[in-house]
Write a protein that holds these residues in place. Structure first.
Motif, PDB file in Angstrom:
ATOM      1  N   GLY A  42      -1.869  -0.996  -2.653  1.00  0.00           N
ATOM      2  CA  GLY A  42      -3.307  -1.175  -2.475  1.00  0.00           C
ATOM      3  C   GLY A  42      -3.647  -1.723  -1.101  1.00  0.00           C
ATOM      4  N   ASP A  43      -4.826  -2.313  -0.992  1.00  0.00           N
ATOM      5  CA  ASP A  43      -5.346  -2.792   0.282  1.00  0.00           C
ATOM      6  C   ASP A  43      -4.567  -3.949   0.885  1.00  0.00           C
ATOM      7  OD1 ASP A  43      -7.368  -0.911   0.205  1.00  0.00           O
ATOM      8  OD2 ASP A  43      -8.787  -2.264  -0.773  1.00  0.00           O
ATOM      9  N   CYS A  44      -4.012  -4.830   0.048  1.00  0.00           N
ATOM     10  CA  CYS A  44      -3.381  -6.040   0.596  1.00  0.00           C
ATOM     11  C   CYS A  44      -1.969  -5.786   1.118  1.00  0.00           C
ATOM     12  CB  CYS A  44      -3.380  -7.163  -0.438  1.00  0.00           C
ATOM     13  SG  CYS A  44      -2.198  -6.960  -1.774  1.00  0.00           S
ATOM     14  N   GLY A  45      -1.215  -4.883   0.503  1.00  0.00           N
ATOM     15  CA  GLY A  45       0.135  -4.568   0.967  1.00  0.00           C
ATOM     16  C   GLY A  45       1.145  -5.684   0.810  1.00  0.00           C
ATOM     17  N   LEU A  46       0.914  -6.632  -0.094  1.00  0.00           N
ATOM     18  CA  LEU A  46       1.857  -7.722  -0.285  1.00  0.00           C
ATOM     19  C   LEU A  46       3.130  -7.234  -0.970  1.00  0.00           C
ATOM     20  CD1 LEU A  46      -0.528 -10.589  -1.448  1.00  0.00           C
ATOM     21  CD2 LEU A  46       0.593 -10.343   0.772  1.00  0.00           C
ATOM     22  N   ALA A  47       4.247  -7.895  -0.677  1.00  0.00           N
ATOM     23  CA  ALA A  47       5.530  -7.581  -1.295  1.00  0.00           C
ATOM     24  C   ALA A  47       5.948  -8.775  -2.150  1.00  0.00           C
ATOM     25  CB  ALA A  47       6.575  -7.295  -0.238  1.00  0.00           C
ATOM     26  N   TYR A  48       6.172  -8.516  -3.444  1.00  0.00           N
ATOM     27  CA  TYR A  48       6.532  -9.552  -4.402  1.00  0.00           C
ATOM     28  C   TYR A  48       8.024  -9.480  -4.691  1.00  0.00           C
ATOM     29  CZ  TYR A  48       1.522  -9.793  -5.011  1.00  0.00           C
ATOM     30  OH  TYR A  48       0.186  -9.929  -4.778  1.00  0.00           O
ATOM     31  N   PRO A  49       8.734 -10.601  -4.633  1.00  0.00           N
ATOM     32  CA  PRO A  49      10.181 -10.576  -4.884  1.00  0.00           C
ATOM     33  C   PRO A  49      10.501 -10.316  -6.352  1.00  0.00           C
ATOM     34  CG  PRO A  49       9.424 -12.839  -4.651  1.00  0.00           C
ATOM     35  CD  PRO A  49       8.239 -11.948  -4.345  1.00  0.00           C
ATOM     36  N   VAL A  50      11.674  -9.717  -6.576  1.00  0.00           N
ATOM     37  CA  VAL A  50      12.219  -9.562  -7.920  1.00  0.00           C
ATOM     38  C   VAL A  50      13.517 -10.355  -7.922  1.00  0.00           C
ATOM     39  CG1 VAL A  50      13.116  -7.969  -9.649  1.00  0.00           C
ATOM     40  CG2 VAL A  50      11.175  -7.298  -8.219  1.00  0.00           C
ATOM     41  N   LYS A  79       8.151   1.130 -18.369  1.00  0.00           N
ATOM     42  CA  LYS A  79       6.937   0.756 -19.104  1.00  0.00           C
ATOM     43  C   LYS A  79       6.262  -0.449 -18.446  1.00  0.00           C
ATOM     44  CE  LYS A  79       5.151   1.992 -23.099  1.00  0.00           C
ATOM     45  NZ  LYS A  79       4.416   3.212 -23.238  1.00  0.00           N
ATOM     46  N   LEU A  80       7.069  -1.431 -18.025  1.00  0.00           N
ATOM     47  CA  LEU A  80       6.520  -2.606 -17.348  1.00  0.00           C
ATOM     48  C   LEU A  80       5.845  -2.202 -16.048  1.00  0.00           C
ATOM     49  CD1 LEU A  80       6.187  -5.693 -17.093  1.00  0.00           C
ATOM     50  CD2 LEU A  80       8.400  -5.712 -15.926  1.00  0.00           C
ATOM     51  N   LEU A  81       6.501  -1.340 -15.276  1.00  0.00           N
ATOM     52  CA  LEU A  81       5.923  -0.909 -13.997  1.00  0.00           C
ATOM     53  C   LEU A  81       4.632  -0.118 -14.178  1.00  0.00           C
ATOM     54  CD1 LEU A  81       9.087   0.015 -11.939  1.00  0.00           C
ATOM     55  CD2 LEU A  81       7.612  -1.982 -11.705  1.00  0.00           C
ATOM     56  N   GLU A  82       4.460   0.487 -15.342  1.00  0.00           N
ATOM     57  CA  GLU A  82       3.216   1.217 -15.621  1.00  0.00           C
ATOM     58  C   GLU A  82       2.043   0.271 -15.838  1.00  0.00           C
ATOM     59  OE1 GLU A  82       3.781   3.795 -18.973  1.00  0.00           O
ATOM     60  OE2 GLU A  82       5.383   4.908 -17.995  1.00  0.00           O
ATOM     61  N   ILE A  83       2.321  -0.943 -16.310  1.00  0.00           N
ATOM     62  CA  ILE A  83       1.211  -1.822 -16.688  1.00  0.00           C
ATOM     63  C   ILE A  83       0.936  -2.961 -15.702  1.00  0.00           C
ATOM     64  CG2 ILE A  83       1.352  -1.298 -19.141  1.00  0.00           C
ATOM     65  CD1 ILE A  83       2.817  -3.947 -19.533  1.00  0.00           C
ATOM     66  N   ILE A  84       1.944  -3.381 -14.921  1.00  0.00           N
ATOM     67  CA  ILE A  84       1.675  -4.499 -13.997  1.00  0.00           C
ATOM     68  C   ILE A  84       1.030  -3.977 -12.714  1.00  0.00           C
ATOM     69  CG2 ILE A  84       3.461  -6.012 -14.908  1.00  0.00           C
ATOM     70  CD1 ILE A  84       5.201  -5.306 -12.505  1.00  0.00           C
ATOM     71  N   VAL A  85       0.179  -4.805 -12.163  1.00  0.00           N
ATOM     72  CA  VAL A  85      -0.504  -4.484 -10.905  1.00  0.00           C
ATOM     73  C   VAL A  85      -0.452  -5.710  -9.999  1.00  0.00           C
ATOM     74  CG1 VAL A  85      -2.055  -2.753 -11.900  1.00  0.00           C
ATOM     75  CG2 VAL A  85      -2.774  -5.140 -11.814  1.00  0.00           C
ATOM     76  N   CYS A  86      -0.798  -5.514  -8.770  1.00  0.00           N
ATOM     77  CA  CYS A  86      -0.845  -6.604  -7.805  1.00  0.00           C
ATOM     78  C   CYS A  86      -1.888  -7.632  -8.237  1.00  0.00           C
ATOM     79  CB  CYS A  86      -1.198  -6.036  -6.430  1.00  0.00           C
ATOM     80  SG  CYS A  86      -1.466  -7.306  -5.172  1.00  0.00           S
ATOM     81  N   PRO A  87      -1.505  -8.904  -8.302  1.00  0.00           N
ATOM     82  CA  PRO A  87      -2.485  -9.922  -8.690  1.00  0.00           C
ATOM     83  C   PRO A  87      -3.556 -10.173  -7.619  1.00  0.00           C
ATOM     84  CG  PRO A  87      -0.335 -10.926  -8.277  1.00  0.00           C
ATOM     85  CD  PRO A  87      -0.161  -9.449  -8.159  1.00  0.00           C
ATOM     86  N   GLN A  88      -3.291  -9.762  -6.381  1.00  0.00           N
ATOM     87  CA  GLN A  88      -4.256  -9.971  -5.295  1.00  0.00           C
ATOM     88  C   GLN A  88      -5.360  -8.914  -5.319  1.00  0.00           C
ATOM     89  OE1 GLN A  88      -4.409 -12.422  -2.973  1.00  0.00           O
ATOM     90  NE2 GLN A  88      -6.086 -11.525  -1.837  1.00  0.00           N
ATOM     91  N   CYS A  89      -4.984  -7.629  -5.292  1.00  0.00           N
ATOM     92  CA  CYS A  89      -5.994  -6.565  -5.161  1.00  0.00           C
ATOM     93  C   CYS A  89      -5.970  -5.557  -6.310  1.00  0.00           C
ATOM     94  CB  CYS A  89      -5.813  -5.833  -3.836  1.00  0.00           C
ATOM     95  SG  CYS A  89      -4.365  -4.756  -3.774  1.00  0.00           S
TER      96      CYS A  89
END
Length: 66
Positions: free
Chosen positions: A40-48, A13-23
């Protein structure tokens, strides 16, 4: 709280609603690297860390050009 979880310990459910804060692109969990990678366009990787996504642009690493 019940519900299915991903291999990173995040709820589907969380993965359905969160998006990249950059793009604002979708985030794909990558268990091997313990990251959420922007599709998306930026391709950033966010740590968990400890099951908590760190969605700070300053904490993300670029994946474009790898």
């Amino acid at each position: 709280m019940t519900g299915a979880t991903t291999p990173l310990g995040l709820s589907e459910k969380l993965l359905e609603i969160i998006v990249c804060p950059q793009c604002h692109g979708d985030l794909l969990p990558v268990e091997a690297d313990s990251e959420l990678v922007c599709q998306g366009d930026c391709g950033l990787a966010y740590p968990v860390r400890d099951g908590i996504p760190v969605l700070l642009i300053d904490e993300a690493r670029p994946t474009k050009g790898e």
